[in-house]
Design a protein around this motif. Sequence first.
Motif, PDB file in Angstrom:
ATOM      1  N   ILE A  15       0.857  -1.203   0.000  1.00  0.00           N
ATOM      2  CA  ILE A  15       0.000   0.000   0.000  1.00  0.00           C
ATOM      3  C   ILE A  15       0.889   1.248   0.000  1.00  0.00           C
ATOM      4  O   ILE A  15       0.640   2.208  -0.743  1.00  0.00           O
ATOM      5  N   ARG A  16       1.933   1.228   0.825  1.00  0.00           N
ATOM      6  CA  ARG A  16       2.817   2.407   0.873  1.00  0.00           C
ATOM      7  C   ARG A  16       3.538   2.599  -0.457  1.00  0.00           C
ATOM      8  O   ARG A  16       3.771   3.729  -0.879  1.00  0.00           O
ATOM      9  N   LYS A  17       3.869   1.487  -1.139  1.00  0.00           N
ATOM     10  CA  LYS A  17       4.514   1.611  -2.464  1.00  0.00           C
ATOM     11  C   LYS A  17       3.586   2.347  -3.421  1.00  0.00           C
ATOM     12  O   LYS A  17       4.018   3.179  -4.215  1.00  0.00           O
ATOM     13  N   ARG A 152      -7.693  10.259  -5.098  1.00  0.00           N
ATOM     14  CA  ARG A 152      -7.312   8.830  -5.058  1.00  0.00           C
ATOM     15  C   ARG A 152      -6.334   8.602  -3.903  1.00  0.00           C
ATOM     16  O   ARG A 152      -6.470   7.660  -3.125  1.00  0.00           O
ATOM     17  N   ARG A 153      -5.370   9.481  -3.764  1.00  0.00           N
ATOM     18  CA  ARG A 153      -4.350   9.339  -2.716  1.00  0.00           C
ATOM     19  C   ARG A 153      -4.996   9.419  -1.330  1.00  0.00           C
ATOM     20  O   ARG A 153      -4.702   8.617  -0.444  1.00  0.00           O
ATOM     21  N   ILE A 154      -5.858  10.402  -1.154  1.00  0.00           N
ATOM     22  CA  ILE A 154      -6.450  10.617   0.171  1.00  0.00           C
ATOM     23  C   ILE A 154      -7.425   9.480   0.518  1.00  0.00           C
ATOM     24  O   ILE A 154      -7.406   8.958   1.637  1.00  0.00           O
ATOM     25  N   ILE A 163      -5.670  -2.507   6.198  1.00  0.00           N
ATOM     26  CA  ILE A 163      -4.509  -3.369   6.476  1.00  0.00           C
ATOM     27  C   ILE A 163      -4.032  -3.168   7.913  1.00  0.00           C
ATOM     28  O   ILE A 163      -3.627  -4.125   8.582  1.00  0.00           O
ATOM     29  N   LYS A 164      -4.125  -1.926   8.408  1.00  0.00           N
ATOM     30  CA  LYS A 164      -3.711  -1.699   9.802  1.00  0.00           C
ATOM     31  C   LYS A 164      -4.635  -2.452  10.753  1.00  0.00           C
ATOM     32  O   LYS A 164      -4.192  -3.013  11.750  1.00  0.00           O
ATOM     33  N   PHE A 165      -5.928  -2.459  10.431  1.00  0.00           N
ATOM     34  CA  PHE A 165      -6.884  -3.202  11.259  1.00  0.00           C
ATOM     35  C   PHE A 165      -6.575  -4.706  11.214  1.00  0.00           C
ATOM     36  O   PHE A 165      -6.518  -5.368  12.246  1.00  0.00           O
ATOM     37  N   THR A 189      -1.263   6.783  13.632  1.00  0.00           N
ATOM     38  CA  THR A 189      -0.256   7.781  13.260  1.00  0.00           C
ATOM     39  C   THR A 189       1.165   7.234  13.415  1.00  0.00           C
ATOM     40  O   THR A 189       1.499   6.631  14.424  1.00  0.00           O
ATOM     41  N   ASP A 190       1.970   7.462  12.384  1.00  0.00           N
ATOM     42  CA  ASP A 190       3.385   7.083  12.433  1.00  0.00           C
ATOM     43  C   ASP A 190       4.183   8.322  12.008  1.00  0.00           C
ATOM     44  O   ASP A 190       4.315   8.612  10.809  1.00  0.00           O
ATOM     45  N   GLU A 191       4.657   9.069  12.995  1.00  0.00           N
ATOM     46  CA  GLU A 191       5.284  10.362  12.687  1.00  0.00           C
ATOM     47  C   GLU A 191       6.557  10.226  11.862  1.00  0.00           C
ATOM     48  O   GLU A 191       6.871  11.085  11.035  1.00  0.00           O
ATOM     49  N   VAL A 193       7.144   8.027   9.521  1.00  0.00           N
ATOM     50  CA  VAL A 193       6.761   7.863   8.104  1.00  0.00           C
ATOM     51  C   VAL A 193       6.289   9.208   7.529  1.00  0.00           C
ATOM     52  O   VAL A 193       6.647   9.589   6.413  1.00  0.00           O
ATOM     53  N   GLU A 194       5.514   9.947   8.292  1.00  0.00           N
ATOM     54  CA  GLU A 194       5.008  11.241   7.792  1.00  0.00           C
ATOM     55  C   GLU A 194       6.171  12.179   7.432  1.00  0.00           C
ATOM     56  O   GLU A 194       6.142  12.855   6.402  1.00  0.00           O
ATOM     57  N   LYS A 195       7.185  12.202   8.288  1.00  0.00           N
ATOM     58  CA  LYS A 195       8.348  13.057   8.044  1.00  0.00           C
ATOM     59  C   LYS A 195       9.035  12.671   6.735  1.00  0.00           C
ATOM     60  O   LYS A 195       9.409  13.516   5.929  1.00  0.00           O
ATOM     61  N   VAL A 238      -2.824  16.781   2.599  1.00  0.00           N
ATOM     62  CA  VAL A 238      -2.918  15.395   2.112  1.00  0.00           C
ATOM     63  C   VAL A 238      -2.844  14.398   3.279  1.00  0.00           C
ATOM     64  O   VAL A 238      -3.709  13.513   3.398  1.00  0.00           O
ATOM     65  N   ILE A 239      -1.848  14.543   4.131  1.00  0.00           N
ATOM     66  CA  ILE A 239      -1.714  13.564   5.226  1.00  0.00           C
ATOM     67  C   ILE A 239      -2.873  13.700   6.229  1.00  0.00           C
ATOM     68  O   ILE A 239      -3.515  12.697   6.563  1.00  0.00           O
ATOM     69  N   PRO A 240      -3.210  14.920   6.703  1.00  0.00           N
ATOM     70  CA  PRO A 240      -4.358  15.012   7.625  1.00  0.00           C
ATOM     71  C   PRO A 240      -5.667  14.481   7.024  1.00  0.00           C
ATOM     72  O   PRO A 240      -6.446  13.818   7.722  1.00  0.00           O
ATOM     73  N   LEU A 241      -5.903  14.729   5.725  1.00  0.00           N
ATOM     74  CA  LEU A 241      -7.162  14.238   5.133  1.00  0.00           C
ATOM     75  C   LEU A 241      -7.127  12.719   4.967  1.00  0.00           C
ATOM     76  O   LEU A 241      -8.146  12.036   5.124  1.00  0.00           O
ATOM     77  N   THR A 242      -5.940  12.169   4.660  1.00  0.00           N
ATOM     78  CA  THR A 242      -5.821  10.701   4.571  1.00  0.00           C
ATOM     79  C   THR A 242      -6.135  10.082   5.939  1.00  0.00           C
ATOM     80  O   THR A 242      -6.844   9.065   6.043  1.00  0.00           O
ATOM     81  N   LYS A 243      -5.637  10.726   6.982  1.00  0.00           N
ATOM     82  CA  LYS A 243      -5.881  10.207   8.334  1.00  0.00           C
ATOM     83  C   LYS A 243      -7.368  10.331   8.710  1.00  0.00           C
ATOM     84  O   LYS A 243      -7.924   9.469   9.391  1.00  0.00           O
ATOM     85  N   VAL A 245      -9.808  10.038   6.565  1.00  0.00           N
ATOM     86  CA  VAL A 245     -10.445   8.898   5.883  1.00  0.00           C
ATOM     87  C   VAL A 245     -10.183   7.609   6.669  1.00  0.00           C
ATOM     88  O   VAL A 245     -11.081   6.783   6.859  1.00  0.00           O
ATOM     89  N   GLU A 246      -8.953   7.446   7.153  1.00  0.00           N
ATOM     90  CA  GLU A 246      -8.613   6.230   7.910  1.00  0.00           C
ATOM     91  C   GLU A 246      -9.510   6.101   9.141  1.00  0.00           C
ATOM     92  O   GLU A 246     -10.058   5.028   9.428  1.00  0.00           O
ATOM     93  N   VAL A 247      -9.685   7.209   9.878  1.00  0.00           N
ATOM     94  CA  VAL A 247     -10.517   7.159  11.089  1.00  0.00           C
ATOM     95  C   VAL A 247     -11.972   6.870  10.715  1.00  0.00           C
ATOM     96  O   VAL A 247     -12.628   6.013  11.326  1.00  0.00           O
TER      97      VAL A 247
END
Length: 255
Positions: A15-17, A152-154, A163-165, A189-191, A193-195, A238-243, A245-247
């Motif tokens: 997924i990260r790829k 698509r990204r978000i 997958i995390k679940f 959250t994985d800080e 990876v975000e960095k 992008v990252i906050p909106l992806t998170k 969606v995850e929540v």
Amino acid sequence: MAEGSSGSEFTLDSIRKSLIRQEDTIVFCLMERARFPMNSALYNQSLDLVPGFSGPLVDFIVQETEAVQAKAGRYVNPEENPFFPDNLPPSLVPNYNYSQVLHPGGASININKAIWDMYLNQLLPLFVVAGDDGNYASTAASDLSCLQALSRRIHYGKFVAEIKFRDAPHDYEPPIRAKDADELMKLLTDERVEKMVKKRVEKKAIVFGQDVSGSNNTDSKHYKVDPSVVARLYDEWVIPLTKRVEVEYLIRRLN
Ligand SMILES: O=C(O)C(=O)C[C@]1(C(=O)O)C=C[C@@H](O)C=C1
């Protein structure tokens, strides 16, 4: 599902790829949009440029394009979410057998309204020069490419959350049952990876956005899109909106 993935290799790594590959698409889309000036007539609420259509020209172009793409099956793909979901025509083509890895509740998550508002009102003015060259249709096509790539990204957050679940159901089940969004946000959250993501997209904007000449000299001071804007795009939106969606996905995961 993921580009270049069969669905059988559904891992956080795969997924990260895909997220990394999507960064290239986003950076190139922004560079394409930066070829045109703002062309603000395209977004003007009160200029009814199309007879019989009330609203900005960009809405007309996006709605019509999405209708054609819907008929060709675009929104049957669980990775794709329309910006104007109301009254979309059904797919006319035979269904492709997409691997069904998401929980059915994921289908109702569509935060494209927030993505649209962010893109038009906050992002565009940061990387597009003022002016009007009349190329409204090409500009809108370019906007739609950016919006679809960002969307698509978000919304890929649904796959990340799934997958995390699956990897740690015992960690996720209690906050899901308690509908504890803050705890879910902390868990996913994985800080580190975000960095890395922010650093990498800035570097991509530097590498992809240079003027390349036939000689060995590259103009490393002039970029097609300011790399710091790309880093900011990921950091603030992008990252906050992806998170988000995850929540939203996880909250529905046990329904
Ligand atoms: O890669 C992940 O683990 C994700 O959840 C994706 C993502 C991102 O949007 O890039 C979001 C949250 C994490 O803190 C790290 C990265």
